[in-house]
Design an enzyme around this catalytic site. Structure first.
Site, short mmCIF file in Angstrom:
data_model
loop_
_atom_site.label_atom_id
_atom_site.label_comp_id
_atom_site.label_asym_id
_atom_site.label_seq_id
_atom_site.Cartn_x
_atom_site.Cartn_y
_atom_site.Cartn_z
CG HIS A 44 35.91 25.89 55.56
ND1 HIS A 44 34.65 26.03 55.00
CD2 HIS A 44 35.78 24.90 56.49
CE1 HIS A 44 33.82 25.18 55.57
NE2 HIS A 44 34.47 24.48 56.47
CG ASP A 49 31.25 28.43 61.80
OD1 ASP A 49 30.76 27.81 62.76
OD2 ASP A 49 31.87 27.86 60.88
CD GLU A 82 34.28 28.70 52.57
OE1 GLU A 82 35.13 27.82 52.79
OE2 GLU A 82 33.07 28.44 52.47
CG ASN A 136 36.92 24.61 51.59
OD1 ASN A 136 37.04 24.38 52.79
ND2 ASN A 136 36.09 25.53 51.12
P1 PGA Z 1 32.69 18.72 59.85
O1 PGA Z 1 32.87 20.22 59.39
O2 PGA Z 1 33.24 18.64 61.23
O3 PGA Z 1 31.20 18.47 59.82
O4 PGA Z 1 33.46 17.88 58.89
C1 PGA Z 1 34.11 20.82 59.50
C2 PGA Z 1 34.13 22.15 58.82
O5 PGA Z 1 33.55 22.29 57.74
O6 PGA Z 1 34.76 23.07 59.34
#
Ligand code: PGA
Length: 233
Positions: A127, A56, A132, A125
């Site tokens: 995701h 992403d 999302e 959340n």
């Molecule tokens: P993070 O992000 O590894 O910085 O916690 C994970 C995500 O939002 O998919």
């Protein structure tokens, strides 16, 4: 967690030397990437047939921006391992037309036969990438309006104040079609969402819960992120 995840990538590449390997941005996999890069160098792992695919990117950012997904991968994987640009398939968040950029990624990925291995993180959340909560399951790569949680969390990646409101992401359909999926989570703040993703039935409300629909899916946790998983089993 990082050692084990790095091992998973290395062993997949050894068995599948022409694989497409999807890598997430974010902080969670950085330790994995450091160990992977170090071990790949030491063991002279053959990456000449591998294509690395970005999971992403923030719309408006690309590798030129500190804290972007591409820049994270540049720093920890692509530069240390001298991965050539033609072995990298990544969203350009600065592309003039975001929808066309997503179509480009879908087309190029399909030309390569889709994803083989995916290393993923999980958002607070639930995701996966920028898929999302309440994500449609049939999507390939697409532009997403970011959830409030994701927007709030985004500031941790950027030194300057950068307002992000959209992302580009591989969709659940593409991710779920991978031959092997590994989801990583670390830290107490991920404990609750991990417990939900593990214990509840797969549902688009918690996109990470959908990953269990893949037959070759594994979650690797540190003890803090896993603290409610054992007790609830
Ligand atoms: P993070 O992000 O590894 O910085 O916690 C994970 C995500 O939002 O998919």
């Amino acid at each position: 967690m990082s050692e084990l995840a790095a091992e998973r990538i290395i062993s997949y590449i050894k068995q599948n030397p022409t694989a497409t390997i999807c890598l997430a941005g974010g902080y969670t996999p950085i330790g994995t990437y450091q160990i992977f890069s170090q071990k790949a160098k030491e063991s002279k792992l053959d990456l000449t047939g591998i294509t690395f695919v970005g999971l992403d990117e923030w719309v408006g950012l690309n590798g030129a921006d500190k804290g972007s997904c591409r820049e994270t991968l540049d720093e920890y994987i692509f530069r240390p391992l001298h991965v050539r640009e033609d072995h990298i398939l990544f969203f350009d968040g600065k592309a003039a037309n975001s929808d066309k950029e997503c179509s480009r990624v879908v087309e190029e990925l399909e030309q390569k036969g889709g994803l083989d291995f995916a290393l993923l993180g999980i958002g607070l959340n639930g995701h996966v990438g920028f898929n999302e909560p309440h994500v449609p399951m049939e999507q390939k790569a697409h532009v997403v309006t970011l959830d409030d949680v994701t927007r709030d969390v985004s500031s941790k990646y950027f030194k300057e104040v950068i307002k992000v409101s959209q992302g580009m992401t591989l969709g659940m359909k593409t991710i779920l079609s991978s031959d092997q999926i590994v989801l990583l989570a670390s830290g107490a703040e991920k404990a609750e969402i991990i417990a939900q993703a593990v214990n509840e039935k797969p549902s688009p409300e918690i996109p990470a819960s959908l990953l269990s629909l893949n037959k070759n899916f594994e979650i690797i946790l540190d003890s803090e992120a896993g603290r409610y998983v054992e007790s609830s089993r």
